[in-house]
Design a protein around this motif. Sequence first.
Motif, mmCIF file in Angstrom:
data_model
loop_
_atom_site.group_PDB
_atom_site.id
_atom_site.type_symbol
_atom_site.label_atom_id
_atom_site.label_comp_id
_atom_site.label_asym_id
_atom_site.label_seq_id
_atom_site.Cartn_x
_atom_site.Cartn_y
_atom_site.Cartn_z
ATOM 1 N N TYR A 1 4.291 -2.696 -3.297
ATOM 2 C CA TYR A 1 4.139 -2.092 -4.608
ATOM 3 C C TYR A 1 4.410 -0.602 -4.457
ATOM 4 O O TYR A 1 4.357 -0.058 -3.360
ATOM 5 N N ARG A 2 4.664 0.048 -5.578
ATOM 6 C CA ARG A 2 4.837 1.498 -5.547
ATOM 7 C C ARG A 2 4.230 2.115 -6.800
ATOM 8 O O ARG A 2 4.129 1.482 -7.844
ATOM 9 N N GLN A 3 3.828 3.361 -6.628
ATOM 10 C CA GLN A 3 3.263 4.108 -7.750
ATOM 11 C C GLN A 3 3.795 5.523 -7.726
ATOM 12 O O GLN A 3 3.558 6.267 -6.768
ATOM 13 N N LYS B 1 2.628 7.242 -13.368
ATOM 14 C CA LYS B 1 3.054 5.887 -13.736
ATOM 15 C C LYS B 1 2.099 4.859 -13.135
ATOM 16 O O LYS B 1 1.356 5.145 -12.195
ATOM 17 N N GLU B 2 2.170 3.643 -13.689
ATOM 18 C CA GLU B 2 1.352 2.561 -13.166
ATOM 19 C C GLU B 2 1.969 1.997 -11.887
ATOM 20 O O GLU B 2 3.181 2.096 -11.659
ATOM 21 N N ARG B 3 1.121 1.394 -11.083
ATOM 22 C CA ARG B 3 1.609 0.732 -9.879
ATOM 23 C C ARG B 3 2.439 -0.481 -10.286
ATOM 24 O O ARG B 3 2.051 -1.246 -11.169
ATOM 25 N N GLU B 4 3.577 -0.660 -9.613
ATOM 26 C CA GLU B 4 4.480 -1.760 -9.964
ATOM 27 C C GLU B 4 4.897 -2.523 -8.718
ATOM 28 O O GLU B 4 4.966 -1.965 -7.618
ATOM 29 N N ALA C 1 7.983 7.533 -4.677
ATOM 30 C CA ALA C 1 6.666 6.987 -5.021
ATOM 31 C C ALA C 1 5.862 6.823 -3.744
ATOM 32 O O ALA C 1 6.396 6.948 -2.636
ATOM 33 N N TYR D 1 4.299 3.997 -1.621
ATOM 34 C CA TYR D 1 4.518 2.563 -1.457
ATOM 35 C C TYR D 1 3.309 1.943 -0.758
ATOM 36 O O TYR D 1 2.854 2.442 0.279
ATOM 37 N N TYR D 2 2.821 0.848 -1.346
ATOM 38 C CA TYR D 2 1.625 0.177 -0.838
ATOM 39 C C TYR D 2 1.965 -1.240 -0.402
ATOM 40 O O TYR D 2 2.684 -1.968 -1.077
#
Length: 122
Positions: free
Chosen positions: A37-39, A43-46, A93, A95-96
């Motif tokens: 995921y990235r944020q 912005k929201e995490r996507e 972003a 990244y998770y």
Amino acid sequence: QVQLVESGGGLVQAGGSLRLSCAASGRIFRLNGMGWYRQAPGKERELVASITSSSITNYADSVKGRFAISIFRDNTKNTMYLQMNSLKPEDTAVYYCNADVVSRAGIGDNYWGQGTQVAVSS
């Protein structure tokens, strides 16, 4: 407990490449799936990309054809990768790494990594 340790972020020029890694270790009996995921700021995490235990992959439309997710499993740990090519400034972003894990006791849980910063300059 389960630990997710990310690495590989950094600063790169537009058009460049980076490879992110996420090492999953700990009390993992079964790994149902993992994802990146990235944020971005404000912005929201996507979801960027995901991979199931059967290696079925899924990508956000914005990264299709540029990013590739993969996973390497051995007896001691599972490592997920995100190869990012043709990077754009809008890919900037944190990244998770994310993982759906089932313990030997049959308990499922979801884990997040600490995040790694990716910055793409124009």
